[in-house]
Design a protein around this motif. Structure first.
Motif, PDB file in Angstrom:
ATOM      1  N   GLU A  71       0.849  -1.187   0.000  1.00  0.00           N
ATOM      2  CA  GLU A  71       0.000   0.000   0.000  1.00  0.00           C
ATOM      3  C   GLU A  71       0.886   1.238   0.000  1.00  0.00           C
ATOM      4  N   LEU A  72       0.512   2.232  -0.776  1.00  0.00           N
ATOM      5  CA  LEU A  72       1.304   3.441  -0.908  1.00  0.00           C
ATOM      6  C   LEU A  72       1.569   4.122   0.431  1.00  0.00           C
ATOM      7  N   PRO A  73       0.581   4.309   1.320  1.00  0.00           N
ATOM      8  CA  PRO A  73       0.881   4.998   2.581  1.00  0.00           C
ATOM      9  C   PRO A  73       1.934   4.307   3.431  1.00  0.00           C
ATOM     10  N   GLU A  74       2.009   2.972   3.355  1.00  0.00           N
ATOM     11  CA  GLU A  74       2.924   2.243   4.222  1.00  0.00           C
ATOM     12  C   GLU A  74       4.384   2.509   3.881  1.00  0.00           C
ATOM     13  N   VAL A  75       4.701   2.709   2.597  1.00  0.00           N
ATOM     14  CA  VAL A  75       6.096   2.938   2.217  1.00  0.00           C
ATOM     15  C   VAL A  75       6.582   4.291   2.724  1.00  0.00           C
ATOM     16  N   LEU A  76       5.656   5.229   3.003  1.00  0.00           N
ATOM     17  CA  LEU A  76       6.047   6.546   3.502  1.00  0.00           C
ATOM     18  C   LEU A  76       6.622   6.480   4.914  1.00  0.00           C
ATOM     19  N   ARG A  77       6.483   5.344   5.595  1.00  0.00           N
ATOM     20  CA  ARG A  77       7.087   5.183   6.921  1.00  0.00           C
ATOM     21  C   ARG A  77       8.611   5.220   6.856  1.00  0.00           C
ATOM     22  N   LEU A  78       9.172   5.090   5.667  1.00  0.00           N
ATOM     23  CA  LEU A  78      10.621   5.179   5.514  1.00  0.00           C
ATOM     24  C   LEU A  78      11.150   6.584   5.764  1.00  0.00           C
ATOM     25  N   VAL A  79      10.305   7.593   5.662  1.00  0.00           N
ATOM     26  CA  VAL A  79      10.750   8.982   5.707  1.00  0.00           C
ATOM     27  C   VAL A  79      10.773   9.494   7.146  1.00  0.00           C
ATOM     28  N   PRO A  80      11.958   9.849   7.694  1.00  0.00           N
ATOM     29  CA  PRO A  80      11.994  10.433   9.038  1.00  0.00           C
ATOM     30  C   PRO A  80      11.327  11.800   9.032  1.00  0.00           C
ATOM     31  N   GLY A  81      10.432  12.023   9.991  1.00  0.00           N
ATOM     32  CA  GLY A  81       9.693  13.275  10.039  1.00  0.00           C
ATOM     33  C   GLY A  81       8.266  13.149   9.562  1.00  0.00           C
ATOM     34  N   LEU A  82       7.962  12.078   8.819  1.00  0.00           N
ATOM     35  CA  LEU A  82       6.582  11.774   8.471  1.00  0.00           C
ATOM     36  C   LEU A  82       6.006  10.845   9.530  1.00  0.00           C
ATOM     37  N   TYR A  83       4.779  11.124   9.949  1.00  0.00           N
ATOM     38  CA  TYR A  83       4.095  10.241  10.886  1.00  0.00           C
ATOM     39  C   TYR A  83       2.952   9.566  10.136  1.00  0.00           C
ATOM     40  N   VAL A  84       3.077   8.254   9.949  1.00  0.00           N
ATOM     41  CA  VAL A  84       2.083   7.457   9.239  1.00  0.00           C
ATOM     42  C   VAL A  84       1.385   6.559  10.248  1.00  0.00           C
ATOM     43  N   ALA A  85       0.080   6.688  10.356  1.00  0.00           N
ATOM     44  CA  ALA A  85      -0.690   5.877  11.292  1.00  0.00           C
ATOM     45  C   ALA A  85      -1.869   5.259  10.552  1.00  0.00           C
ATOM     46  N   ARG A  86      -2.028   3.969  10.709  1.00  0.00           N
ATOM     47  CA  ARG A  86      -3.163   3.299  10.079  1.00  0.00           C
ATOM     48  C   ARG A  86      -4.361   3.390  11.007  1.00  0.00           C
ATOM     49  N   LEU A  87      -5.477   3.911  10.469  1.00  0.00           N
ATOM     50  CA  LEU A  87      -6.678   4.098  11.276  1.00  0.00           C
ATOM     51  C   LEU A  87      -7.542   2.847  11.300  1.00  0.00           C
ATOM     52  N   ASN A  88      -7.647   2.194  10.163  1.00  0.00           N
ATOM     53  CA  ASN A  88      -8.415   0.962  10.037  1.00  0.00           C
ATOM     54  C   ASN A  88      -7.936   0.257   8.770  1.00  0.00           C
ATOM     55  N   ALA A  89      -8.696  -0.702   8.277  1.00  0.00           N
ATOM     56  CA  ALA A  89      -8.229  -1.462   7.123  1.00  0.00           C
ATOM     57  C   ALA A  89      -8.093  -0.611   5.876  1.00  0.00           C
ATOM     58  N   ASN A  90      -8.833   0.506   5.780  1.00  0.00           N
ATOM     59  CA  ASN A  90      -8.852   1.267   4.537  1.00  0.00           C
ATOM     60  C   ASN A  90      -8.593   2.755   4.703  1.00  0.00           C
ATOM     61  N   GLN A  91      -8.087   3.195   5.853  1.00  0.00           N
ATOM     62  CA  GLN A  91      -7.806   4.609   6.056  1.00  0.00           C
ATOM     63  C   GLN A  91      -6.485   4.794   6.802  1.00  0.00           C
ATOM     64  N   TRP A  92      -5.796   5.894   6.467  1.00  0.00           N
ATOM     65  CA  TRP A  92      -4.550   6.268   7.120  1.00  0.00           C
ATOM     66  C   TRP A  92      -4.591   7.742   7.508  1.00  0.00           C
ATOM     67  N   ALA A  93      -3.846   8.088   8.549  1.00  0.00           N
ATOM     68  CA  ALA A  93      -3.591   9.480   8.919  1.00  0.00           C
ATOM     69  C   ALA A  93      -2.104   9.727   8.712  1.00  0.00           C
ATOM     70  N   ILE A  94      -1.764  10.726   7.885  1.00  0.00           N
ATOM     71  CA  ILE A  94      -0.369  10.990   7.541  1.00  0.00           C
ATOM     72  C   ILE A  94      -0.112  12.482   7.629  1.00  0.00           C
ATOM     73  N   THR A  95       0.989  12.852   8.270  1.00  0.00           N
ATOM     74  CA  THR A  95       1.353  14.248   8.383  1.00  0.00           C
ATOM     75  C   THR A  95       2.865  14.368   8.473  1.00  0.00           C
TER      76      THR A  95
END
Length: 675
Positions: A71-95
């Protein structure tokens, strides 16, 4: 729990080190090639990553493959300074650098230069961006404001997803992924050369995913499926002209848990399982014309339609965007970039059980112009960049977003940069026009039943930030790279919600208490981001990321004001995040990847739920493992396990009426075939 998981992870790392000793040398992007990689999102023109005066991080196609994510949002966890949190099976919170949430609104996201945030709430529906990852060339992530070039809402960062040129995707490609949560994900792509100057590709994707578990460990029933298709054409019209046209269409069926107001529930809300539909299509065209070695122009036009229908929202949104940019060299050490932009949005809302927009239809155009001047001095050892963007929007009128950046080259393998920027987050349609039922307060002997309603505010002003950044890049050896960034952000006129006690009115059998959105908070954030890339031996790569974030906020409203919601405190993001991905080529055809991640707790964020008294976000440590095997040159098989150490765990608590959901352990296999 964390200590035990850490010991387990360290044992895994010991095994990895032993395996790495026998690793064979395979083709990898070395540090020198990484430093010379061209990026375009920092200054809207091509420049080397190492020479960028910003906190920039690039995720390559190889990084995506070796991370093992699907999933595209999950690969963004590689970036220091980005906070990626999975809310449920089909939603993410990213900032980036704070203010996370399902409706995070300070991060600008683009696909090939096309803005994909929705002006309904100035954020991103990540579930609608389930792109075929094999078609992504790279993802450029800029941490910090980018308003002087990209405009409002690029307050804390920019994510630019850049897909491959059609010439690089010739022939056929098919992949199939099957797992316990990822039931079926199928991708099919075919590219062809129409003539010596025109290249084409078309693709289709289907995904069916299982739900996760709720806070009590039961099935959350938040399954979802998706169908997506698209095309891209790249045409070398002449030696001076390049034309690109691309389009896509998608449709999703999503199950979600909402909490809706209920006077019969002690918590004031009850759980409702809803089936929603999300669909849309877009068409983009871009023309690049090179007048000379010192002059180039780009014209980009796109149209997008977005349709959403669920318990929460029901609307249609049409967007037309026109963007022109001109680059010119005014000498050997002087470059000027300027541009004009026009965006037109039209929406149409249908009231739902919990939300209405007044008026139901609205049009809101956006005009913009920007200019940037880059000057090099002292034999190109010092580079100064001055820029500003002026926008006019329907909500707050004129907005100015300037910045100044400086890059110093003390040595061939060192870079020091600094920046001061001003950026704004303009009010959205939802900020000004929404009426949303939040919670029901059951009757008591002293009080009648009360419905608490979130009410938009047409007098909202833009949120602002003055950002100060400084960075240092070091390349001491040919196999090691280090990137350090420190920042301090000063925010004002932040959104906050307060109870309007003067507007409490009787309703049909209950009292309505409006909670109004106001510019009621200010504050500061500061932090540190570290990224390192080390190649200890041929065929062995280690990527390290760490970020620290501290926030201080204070209210700008009267002391006797009743604030809402009560469960969200000042610290809305984890202070510490750590990522360590090691990639090892065991043989020329077999590779192993282990990804260790730690995310700190968010102690100030808690919420009461219908099934649990209070849920909170604790820290967690988890490990992802991927093993890949190239059976033949055109056929690859891999198996991956994710969230192996801490399962299930809660990653975030939403700020709206959505049920808390925990992320589970998952295992899946994937096969890729090129033909």
């Amino acid at each position: 729990m964390i200590a035990r998981n850490l010991v387990t992870a360290l044992c895994c790392w010991h095994c990895v080190v032993q395996l790495a000793v026998a690793a064979e040398d395979v083709d990898q992007l070395d540090i020198e090639e990484l430093m010379n990689r061209e990026v375009t999102s920092v200054s809207r023109t091509s420049q080397k990553l190492f020479d960028s005066a910003a906190a920039v991080f690039v995720i390559s196609q190889e990084d995506i493959r070796r991370s093992g994510v699907i999933e595209l949002p999950e690969v963004l966890r590689l970036v220091p300074g980005l906070y990626v949190a999975r809310l449920n099976a089909n939603q993410w919170a990213i900032t980036a650098r704070g203010f996370n949430g399902q409706f995070a609104n300070k991060l600008l996201v683009l696909i090939d230069g096309r803005t994909v945030y929705t002006p309904i709430f100035s954020g991103v529906y990540w579930e609608s961006l389930d792109l075929p990852l094999e078609d992504v060339e790279r993802i450029e992530v800029i941490l910090g404001p980018g308003g002087s070039l990209w405009g409002a809402n690029s307050v804390n960062g920019i994510i630019n997803i850049i897909t491959k040129n059609a010439a690089d995707t010739q022939g056929g490609f098919a992949s199939l992924t099957v797992g316990n949560n990822e039931k079926t994900i199928a991708d099919l792509r075919y590219g062809s050369q129409i003539d010596e100057r025109i290249f084409f590709r078309g693709y289709g994707k289907y995904a069916q995913r299982d739900g996760l578990v709720d806070a009590a460990g039961n099935d959350a029933e938040d399954d979802w499926d998706l169908a997506r298709g698209g095309f891209r054409v790249d045409w070398l019209a002449s030696s001076r002209d390049v034309v690109m046209v691309q389009g896509d269409v998608h449709s999703e069926n999503i199950d979600r848990n909402f909490t809706v107001p209920s006077f019969t529930s002690p918590a004031g809300v009850e759980r409702v399982l809803d089936n929603g539909d999300l669909s849309g299509f877009s068409l983009l065209g871009r023309w690049e014309h090179t007048s000379s070695l010192a002059s180039r122009s780009t014209l980009q036009v796109y149209y997008q339609r977005e349709r959403r229908d669920d318990l929460f929202t029901n609307y249609r949104l049409d967007t037309v965007d026109i963007d022109f940019q001109h680059e010119s060299a005014l000498g050997e050490h002087h470059e000027l970039i300027w541009g004009l932009g026009y965006r037109f949005n039209r929406d149409d809302f249908t009231p739902t059980e919990v939300l209405t927009m007044t008026p139901a239809q609205r049009e809101y155009p956006l005009f913009s112009t920007f200019i940037q001047d880059r000057i090099r001095k002292f034999d190109n050892r010092l580079e100064l960049t001055f820029g500003a963007k002026i926008e006019h929007n329907r909500f707050t009128g004129w907005e100015l977003q300037p910045n100044i950046r400086a890059l110093w080259k003390p040595a061939a393998n060192q870079r020091v940069w600094a920046a001061v920027s001003r950026a704004v987050r303009t009010p959205s349609r939802g900020d000004q026009d929404v009426t949303f039922d939040l919670i029901a307060v059951p009757p008591s002997p002293a009080n009648p039943p009360t419905l608490v309603v979130l009410q938009g505010n047409p007098d909202l002003e833009s949120e602002t930030v003055i950002a100060y950044e400084i960075g240092y890049r070091l390349w001491p050896k040919e196999n090691f790279y280090l990137d350090l960034t420190a920042f301090y952000n000063d925010y004002d006129d932040l959104r906050f919600a307060v109870l309007d006690q003067t507007a409490i009115v009787p309703g049909p059998g209950f009292i309505t208490a409006p909670v109004v959105v106001v510019n009621g908070e200010k504050g500061t954030t500061y932090g540190l981001e570290i990224a390192a890339d080390w190649r200890p031996a041929p065929g062995w790569r280690m990527q390290f990321g760490y970020s620290y974030l501290h926030a201080n906020f204070e209210l700008k409203i009267p002391d006797n004001a009743v604030i809402f919601p009560a469960g969200l405190g000042d610290q809305r993001d984890p202070r510490h995040q750590l990522s360590l991905l090691t990639s090892i080529d065991l043989t020329r055809d077999v590779d192993l990847d282990l990804w260790l991640r730690y995310v700190d707790a968010i102690p100030d964020v808690t919420v009461a739920t219908p099934t649990t008294t209070v849920a909170s976000v604790d820290d967690y440590l988890t490990l992802d493992v991927r093993l890949g095997w190239r059976l033949v040159d055109d056929l690859e098989f891999s198996i991956a396990g994710r969230n192996l150490l801490d399962s299930p765990h809660l990653e975030f608590l939403q700020e709206n009426n959505t049920f808390p959901t925990q992320v589970e352990r998952s295992v899946y296999g994937q096969i890729k075939w090129r033909f």
